[in-house]
Design a protein around this motif. Structure first.
Motif, PDB file in Angstrom:
ATOM      1  N   LYS A  90       6.085   6.856   7.700  1.00  0.00           N
ATOM      2  CA  LYS A  90       5.220   7.173   8.846  1.00  0.00           C
ATOM      3  C   LYS A  90       3.758   6.784   8.629  1.00  0.00           C
ATOM      4  O   LYS A  90       2.877   7.236   9.353  1.00  0.00           O
ATOM      5  CB  LYS A  90       5.280   8.671   9.214  1.00  0.00           C
ATOM      6  CG  LYS A  90       6.676   9.249   9.331  1.00  0.00           C
ATOM      7  CD  LYS A  90       7.472   8.613  10.438  1.00  0.00           C
ATOM      8  CE  LYS A  90       8.838   9.273  10.591  1.00  0.00           C
ATOM      9  NZ  LYS A  90       9.704   8.587  11.557  1.00  0.00           N
ATOM     10  N   LYS A  91       3.494   5.911   7.672  1.00  0.00           N
ATOM     11  CA  LYS A  91       2.107   5.545   7.385  1.00  0.00           C
ATOM     12  C   LYS A  91       1.653   4.282   8.116  1.00  0.00           C
ATOM     13  O   LYS A  91       0.454   4.034   8.227  1.00  0.00           O
ATOM     14  CB  LYS A  91       1.902   5.388   5.872  1.00  0.00           C
ATOM     15  CG  LYS A  91       2.038   6.696   5.119  1.00  0.00           C
ATOM     16  CD  LYS A  91       1.651   6.564   3.671  1.00  0.00           C
ATOM     17  CE  LYS A  91       1.693   7.921   2.966  1.00  0.00           C
ATOM     18  NZ  LYS A  91       1.255   7.840   1.557  1.00  0.00           N
ATOM     19  N   ILE A  92       2.610   3.486   8.581  1.00  0.00           N
ATOM     20  CA  ILE A  92       2.278   2.238   9.283  1.00  0.00           C
ATOM     21  C   ILE A  92       3.000   2.219  10.617  1.00  0.00           C
ATOM     22  O   ILE A  92       4.193   2.514  10.693  1.00  0.00           O
ATOM     23  CB  ILE A  92       2.705   0.997   8.460  1.00  0.00           C
ATOM     24  CG1 ILE A  92       2.098   1.016   7.061  1.00  0.00           C
ATOM     25  CG2 ILE A  92       2.312  -0.290   9.203  1.00  0.00           C
ATOM     26  CD1 ILE A  92       2.703  -0.035   6.137  1.00  0.00           C
ATOM     27  N   ASP A  94      -5.585   7.375   4.699  1.00  0.00           N
ATOM     28  CA  ASP A  94      -5.459   7.809   3.311  1.00  0.00           C
ATOM     29  C   ASP A  94      -4.259   7.166   2.603  1.00  0.00           C
ATOM     30  O   ASP A  94      -3.779   7.676   1.584  1.00  0.00           O
ATOM     31  CB  ASP A  94      -5.355   9.330   3.226  1.00  0.00           C
ATOM     32  CG  ASP A  94      -4.147   9.866   4.004  1.00  0.00           C
ATOM     33  OD1 ASP A  94      -3.525   9.073   4.748  1.00  0.00           O
ATOM     34  OD2 ASP A  94      -3.836  11.068   3.866  1.00  0.00           O
ATOM     35  N   SER A  95      -3.762   6.034   3.134  1.00  0.00           N
ATOM     36  CA  SER A  95      -2.599   5.379   2.530  1.00  0.00           C
ATOM     37  C   SER A  95      -2.934   4.811   1.155  1.00  0.00           C
ATOM     38  O   SER A  95      -4.081   4.424   0.886  1.00  0.00           O
ATOM     39  CB  SER A  95      -2.097   4.253   3.444  1.00  0.00           C
ATOM     40  OG  SER A  95      -1.632   4.777   4.669  1.00  0.00           O
ATOM     41  N   GLU A  96      -1.910   4.764   0.285  1.00  0.00           N
ATOM     42  CA  GLU A  96      -2.104   4.257  -1.067  1.00  0.00           C
ATOM     43  C   GLU A  96      -2.554   2.797  -1.053  1.00  0.00           C
ATOM     44  O   GLU A  96      -2.194   2.027  -0.171  1.00  0.00           O
ATOM     45  CB  GLU A  96      -0.808   4.384  -1.878  1.00  0.00           C
ATOM     46  CG  GLU A  96      -0.389   5.821  -2.164  1.00  0.00           C
ATOM     47  CD  GLU A  96       0.367   6.460  -1.008  1.00  0.00           C
ATOM     48  OE1 GLU A  96       0.464   5.823   0.055  1.00  0.00           O
ATOM     49  OE2 GLU A  96       0.852   7.598  -1.166  1.00  0.00           O
ATOM     50  N   VAL A 102      -1.607  -0.659   1.366  1.00  0.00           N
ATOM     51  CA  VAL A 102      -2.604  -1.402   2.130  1.00  0.00           C
ATOM     52  C   VAL A 102      -2.617  -2.870   1.714  1.00  0.00           C
ATOM     53  O   VAL A 102      -2.640  -3.778   2.565  1.00  0.00           O
ATOM     54  CB  VAL A 102      -4.001  -0.773   1.944  1.00  0.00           C
ATOM     55  CG1 VAL A 102      -5.060  -1.607   2.665  1.00  0.00           C
ATOM     56  CG2 VAL A 102      -4.020   0.663   2.448  1.00  0.00           C
ATOM     57  N   SER A 103      -2.582  -3.123   0.414  1.00  0.00           N
ATOM     58  CA  SER A 103      -2.628  -4.501  -0.095  1.00  0.00           C
ATOM     59  C   SER A 103      -1.415  -5.300   0.352  1.00  0.00           C
ATOM     60  O   SER A 103      -1.533  -6.469   0.747  1.00  0.00           O
ATOM     61  CB  SER A 103      -2.713  -4.494  -1.629  1.00  0.00           C
ATOM     62  OG  SER A 103      -3.899  -3.877  -2.065  1.00  0.00           O
TER      63      SER A 103
END
Length: 295
Positions: free
Chosen positions: A12-14, A183-185, A189-190
């Motif tokens: 659920k982060k993206i 606040d995603s790791e 993100v990379s």
């Protein structure tokens, strides 16, 4: 059919929204008789507004995107709802500019690199919420990404494009908005940035035969995610004779009485779809009488 596909990562982060808008942008070009440069500007705006409409929580909410720059095209505006309906207009659709040295339509010069981008959210309350940020590129997508980051504190990747053939017809249009929790790791993100950086412009991918499902798979490459059903997008106007009449009422009693003296039909043209509403002498008399009865 134009449509949108949304995908959400398992954690659920993206969340990503990818749209193909070729048909509705071509319809807008025909309605506004827009030049290649103008439809590139309006098409990008329509595409991103349609996507933002699908990001709304409730079916009766609306969202608008307005860009007012110092370029020759003047302001551009589009609004959409959660049901996939979008419409828009551009102040000077006849303006065209030479292509950039790379051979692309010069959207940034047409809009201008100084100005304001506004997002208006209508939640059905008395007053809509409006957020504004300065233009940072004039390319629309980067400006909207800047708005998300600075006004809503939402890191986002935004892209939109319109491909026009030699005859001026729109043959490919689309775009995407990808958002990630702040606040995603770092490794998430990379990886997401790596995937997005490998993507070609949306209009080029669609021109090459990719559909929104293909594009969303590229965005989520290496991630576990859920893909949802197609959601139709279409150019659709909300104008009506009643709304046209309200435009006349807004002129006020004095102005309407001046128009009545000319003894001519009055034409009210919708700036979104070009539909014309004709008001004859007796129509104007009726409106004037109603206004007098209210005072």
């Amino acid at each position: 059919m134009d449509y949108l596909i949304r995908g959400i990562s398992k954690d659920k982060k993206i969340i990503a929204y990818v749209a193909k808008t070729t048909e509705l942008v071509e319809q807008a070009r025909i309605i506004h008789n827009a030049s290649p440069t103008a439809i590139a500007v309006l098409g990008r705006t329509l595409t991103l507004t349609a996507i933002m409409g699908k990001m709304l929580k409730k079916k009766d909410e609306r969202i608008s995107l307005q860009i007012v720059g110092n370029g020759p095209l003047g302001n551009v505006f589009a609004d959409a709802d959660a049901n996939g309906n979008v419409r828009g207009y551009i102040k000077r659709p006849y303006i065209d500019l030479p292509p950039t040295p790379e051979g692309k339509l010069d959207v940034a010069s047409a809009i201008g690199k100084e100005g304001v981008l506004s997002v208006i959210r209508d939640f059905g309350l008395k007053k809509p919420y409006q957020g504004m940020t300065p233009l940072v590129s004039g390319g629309i997508a980067k400006d909207l990404a800047y708005y998300f980051a600075s006004s809503e504190q939402q890191p986002s990747a935004v892209a939109a494009g319109v491909y026009v053939n030699k005859e001026g017809k729109v043959i490919a249009a689309g775009g995407y908005i990808v958002q990630i929790l702040p606040d995603s790791e770092e490794d998430i993100v990379s990886k997401l940035e790596e995937n997005i950086n490998r993507l070609k412009p949306p209009s080029q991918m669609i021109l090459n035969g990719l559909n929104p499902e293909d594009i969303i798979n590229k965005i989520f490459e290496g991630f576990d995610f859920d893909m949802f059903n197609r959601e139709e997008l279409k150019y659709s106007c909300r104008c009506s004779r009643e709304r046209a009449e309200n435009t006349l009422i807004a002129l006020g009693l004095k102005e309407l009485e001046e128009l009545q003296k000319r003894n001519e039909d009055i034409e009210v043209k919708c700036e979104f779809c070009g539909k014309k509403y004709i008001f004859q002498k007796h129509d104007i008399e009726k409106i004037i009488l109603e206004l007098k009865n209210k005072t």
